[in-house]
Each structure stands twice: as C-alpha cells, then as structure tokens.
Write a protein that holds these residues in place. Structure first.
Motif, short mmCIF file in Angstrom:
data_model
loop_
_atom_site.label_atom_id
_atom_site.label_comp_id
_atom_site.label_asym_id
_atom_site.label_seq_id
_atom_site.Cartn_x
_atom_site.Cartn_y
_atom_site.Cartn_z
N ASN A 51 0.89 -1.17 0.18
CA ASN A 51 0.09 -0.10 0.06
C ASN A 51 0.81 1.19 0.19
O ASN A 51 1.28 1.54 1.02
CB ASN A 51 -0.90 -0.02 1.19
CG ASN A 51 -1.97 1.11 1.05
OD1 ASN A 51 -1.92 2.19 0.02
ND2 ASN A 51 -2.82 1.36 2.10
N ASN A 72 -16.24 11.53 -0.93
CA ASN A 72 -15.55 10.08 -0.82
C ASN A 72 -16.59 8.96 -0.23
O ASN A 72 -16.79 7.91 -0.77
CB ASN A 72 -14.52 10.16 0.26
CG ASN A 72 -13.19 10.76 -0.29
OD1 ASN A 72 -13.13 10.89 -1.59
ND2 ASN A 72 -12.58 11.32 0.41
N GLU A 126 -12.04 -1.98 -7.36
CA GLU A 126 -10.72 -1.50 -6.59
C GLU A 126 -11.01 0.10 -6.29
O GLU A 126 -10.18 0.34 -5.22
CB GLU A 126 -9.79 -1.73 -8.08
CG GLU A 126 -8.35 -1.40 -7.37
CD GLU A 126 -7.52 -1.87 -8.65
OE1 GLU A 126 -6.15 -1.88 -8.30
OE2 GLU A 126 -7.87 -2.29 -9.76
N ALA A 127 -11.37 0.72 -7.14
CA ALA A 127 -11.51 2.31 -6.91
C ALA A 127 -12.23 2.46 -5.46
O ALA A 127 -12.05 3.19 -4.63
CB ALA A 127 -12.39 2.90 -7.96
N ARG A 137 0.39 4.27 -0.31
CA ARG A 137 -0.25 5.55 0.54
C ARG A 137 -0.12 5.34 1.86
O ARG A 137 -0.62 6.20 2.65
CB ARG A 137 -1.74 5.67 0.00
CG ARG A 137 -1.89 6.01 -1.24
CD ARG A 137 -3.52 5.94 -1.61
NE ARG A 137 -3.61 6.59 -2.86
CZ ARG A 137 -3.99 7.76 -3.21
NH1 ARG A 137 -4.00 8.71 -2.37
NH2 ARG A 137 -4.31 8.14 -4.54
N THR A 163 -10.02 2.73 1.95
CA THR A 163 -8.67 2.82 2.62
C THR A 163 -8.16 4.11 2.78
O THR A 163 -7.93 4.66 4.03
CB THR A 163 -7.52 1.96 1.65
OG1 THR A 163 -7.94 0.82 1.51
CG2 THR A 163 -6.29 2.18 2.52
N LEU A 164 -8.61 5.11 2.04
CA LEU A 164 -8.27 6.49 2.38
C LEU A 164 -9.11 7.13 3.52
O LEU A 164 -8.70 7.64 4.25
CB LEU A 164 -8.55 7.25 1.07
CG LEU A 164 -8.48 8.93 0.99
CD1 LEU A 164 -7.06 9.40 1.37
CD2 LEU A 164 -8.86 9.66 0.09
N TRP A 168 -18.31 5.69 -2.22
CA TRP A 168 -18.30 4.35 -1.58
C TRP A 168 -19.78 4.02 -1.71
O TRP A 168 -20.17 2.71 -1.95
CB TRP A 168 -17.76 4.67 -0.10
CG TRP A 168 -17.64 3.07 0.63
CD1 TRP A 168 -16.67 2.29 0.16
CD2 TRP A 168 -18.73 2.35 1.23
NE1 TRP A 168 -16.81 1.11 0.81
CE2 TRP A 168 -17.95 1.03 1.59
CE3 TRP A 168 -19.57 2.80 1.80
CZ2 TRP A 168 -18.62 0.24 2.53
CZ3 TRP A 168 -20.42 1.95 2.59
CH2 TRP A 168 -19.77 0.67 3.01
N GLN A 211 -10.00 1.71 -2.70
CA GLN A 211 -9.04 2.66 -2.61
C GLN A 211 -9.61 3.93 -1.80
O GLN A 211 -8.89 4.17 -0.79
CB GLN A 211 -8.52 3.11 -4.10
CG GLN A 211 -7.42 3.90 -3.83
CD GLN A 211 -6.74 4.24 -5.09
OE1 GLN A 211 -7.11 5.29 -5.79
NE2 GLN A 211 -5.90 3.38 -5.76
N VAL A 254 -5.83 2.89 -11.43
CA VAL A 254 -7.38 2.68 -11.20
C VAL A 254 -8.04 3.44 -12.44
O VAL A 254 -9.16 2.72 -12.70
CB VAL A 254 -7.62 3.08 -9.77
CG1 VAL A 254 -9.11 2.67 -9.73
CG2 VAL A 254 -6.79 2.01 -8.80
N LEU A 285 -8.44 9.29 -7.14
CA LEU A 285 -8.06 7.81 -7.58
C LEU A 285 -6.52 8.04 -8.30
O LEU A 285 -6.41 8.97 -8.95
CB LEU A 285 -9.10 7.18 -8.58
CG LEU A 285 -10.49 7.03 -7.97
CD1 LEU A 285 -11.38 6.70 -8.82
CD2 LEU A 285 -10.33 6.12 -6.60
N ASP A 286 -5.74 7.00 -8.14
CA ASP A 286 -4.50 6.88 -9.04
C ASP A 286 -4.73 6.57 -10.51
O ASP A 286 -5.76 6.08 -10.88
CB ASP A 286 -3.63 6.01 -8.30
CG ASP A 286 -3.90 4.56 -8.25
OD1 ASP A 286 -4.79 4.05 -9.21
OD2 ASP A 286 -3.62 3.83 -7.26
#
Length: 297
Positions: free
Chosen positions: A9, A197, A260-261, A11, A267-268, A201, A264, A242, A238-239
């Motif tokens: 990870n 965010n 996957e997004a 980040r 997790t953030l 989700w 992410q 992704v 998002l990176d």
C-alpha cells in the motif's frame, strides 16, 4: 514488515507505520522508519491533485479565443458547440466517442412546457454558466442519486445507542454498516469538504447489488460522471492505474467495475479521515449527548 506494508500500500504514512508497530509491541520513531525505507530505495512523496485545467490548457484556450476574436458570425454556424451535442460511448471501444450534432429542430424549437422533460445536454459544457441545461440536470440528478444511495443500504433510519456509538471507535466497518454512523461520519466529512468520498463508496455499494444490466449500465455511467470524470466538481482522488482500469471497462460495465476504486477510497477514509473523526467535536458531542440521555433515563 515496514517494507512489505509500504510495497503493498504505497499510500501508507509514517504515522500509520508507527501505530501498527506500536500495536505489535515495537516502539519506533518516524525518523527511523524514513531511514529504513530510504535504505531500501523507497522515498516518501505527497499526493497532489491534478488541476482541471493546466496552465498550458489555459494558454491554448486564450490563444484560440484571440485568433478567432474577429471571425464573422457565418463561420461559427458550422461549429459543433458543447451544449448542442450529445456524447455516447460506442459499444465496442471506450476510445471511440461518438459526437453527434443535435437536430436543428431542437435549436429552433420553443422551450418545453413545465413538467415536460428537458433535452439532454452535453457533459463537455465548459462555459460554466448556470443556465446550461447540463448543469441543471446534473444538480437535480445528483440530489436524487444521493438520496437514493443513502436510503438503499438501510431503508429505515434508527437512532444509534450509546453502545453502538462507542463500538464505532473499535471498528470502521461497524460505523459504515450503521445508518446512524454513516450520517454522523458524513457530517464530519462535510466539514472537511470530503463528503464525496463517502457518497462514492455508497454509490458503489448500491451498484454491487444490481443485477439488471440496463440498471447497471445507467448507474455505472452516473458514478463515472459524478465521481470519476475530471470534469466533475465531485471528483474523488484515484490513482492513474485505477482510472485506466475503469476506462477499459466502460464499454462493458458491470456491477463490480468500481471494486478497486471503492477499496482505494475505503482505505483513504479509514486511514486518513476516520482517526480525525474519532477526535472530532462531532463524535465527542454525540457521545456526550448519549451519556447524558442514559443518565436522565
């Protein structure tokens, strides 16, 4: 352990590593972690949001405006304007984007009567004016989507108890699965301007439950326009990897295309927003009110 965690990870912050090691019984400083990672060839960096318009884009648009400032009106009749076009993703390829000129009847037609649906507008309206039909439609759709998403996971709202509110401090997952917990957490995120965010989700959770292909296609498109597109004011962080994966699945959307997004962003929120939430006045005031209510009863 430090190198493996950071490799899995990227980040992960130094504070997260200090806390993880401390829970495992090892006490280290942030400087020690930095030195260890540096010896392994890993360097720290801070994520930076990419602006919607880079300086080179601004200069290019100004140059175009100056070059065509004195063009006659007749030359502009052949231009396809952003608020007069419709964009559709081709079924076989994401890279193939079809732009069609709207029918002339739409331009010359009188405004629709109240209660009638307005014509679709283009998502590339860069004028930013409040009269743009796309802007108005987007705001209305966003409000409807937010209400639907917030109510879709749990239809009946229940006031959280003191024990339930205390359990949130032990588990981020428990808080997200509680409607009352999401509402309180959303209030905190709104104060930090990161409410999008959580809404992203929740929208992904709602999409995961869909099985109807037509509904999946519509909801996946709305999620992309609202939270992934760089043109959206509610774009989440998002990176590039992704984002590229999402773009490759847009041609054939599925209910798991944002998995996957979603992880992410989860997790953030877990690593970044949740610890601040537990120390915030929003959460402390909630616990104080619950304790006061228990004492009174």
């Amino acid at each position: 352990m430090i190198t493996r965690t950071v490799s899995n990870n990227p980040r992960t912050t130094r504070v997260d590593l200090v806390n993880d090691l401390q829970r495992a019984g090892t006490k280290v400083t942030k400087a020690t972690i930095s030195n260890t990672l540096r010896r392994q060839g890993l360097k720290s960096c801070s994520a930076r949001r990419v602006p919607l318009l880079k300086p080179v884009h601004v200069q290019a648009r100004l140059k175009f405006a100056r070059e065509h400032l004195d063009d006659p009106e007749e030359d502009w009749e052949n231009v396809i304007w952003s608020d007069e076009t419709k964009w559709n993703f081709l079924p076989r390829s994401v890279s193939g984007v079809e732009m069609r000129k709207r029918q002339a009847a739409h331009i010359e037609a009188p405004p629709p009567a109240p209660g009638q649906p307005r014509p679709n507008a283009c998502c590339l309206c860069w004028c930013g004016c409040c009269k743009c039909l796309w802007t108005e439609d987007r705001i209305e759709r966003s409000e409807r989507q937010t209400c639907t998403t917030m109510d879709s996971i749990e239809a009946e709202e229940q006031e959280p108890t003191l024990d339930e509110a205390l359990s949130w401090a032990r588990s981020f997952e428990l808080m997200l699965r509680s409607l009352g917990g999401r509402e309180v957490f959303r209030e905190f995120l709104r104060s930090e301007y990161s409410e999008d965010n959580l809404l992203f989700w929740l929208a992904c959770e709602d999409l995961r439950k869909e099985t109807d292909p037509s509904v999946v296609e519509e909801k996946s498109r709305i999620i992309y326009e609202d939270y992934v597109s760089i043109l959206s004011p509610k774009e989440v962080s998002l990176d590039s990897r992704v984002r590229e994966g999402i773009n490759l699945t847009l041609a054939e959307p599925s209910n798991l295309m944002y998995e996957e997004a979603q992880f992410q962003i989860y997790t953030l929120m877990h690593r970044d927003s949740f610890p601040r939430f537990l120390n915030s006045s929003v959460y402390r005031d909630l616990l104080a009110n619950k304790r006061r209510t228990c004492l009174e009863t």
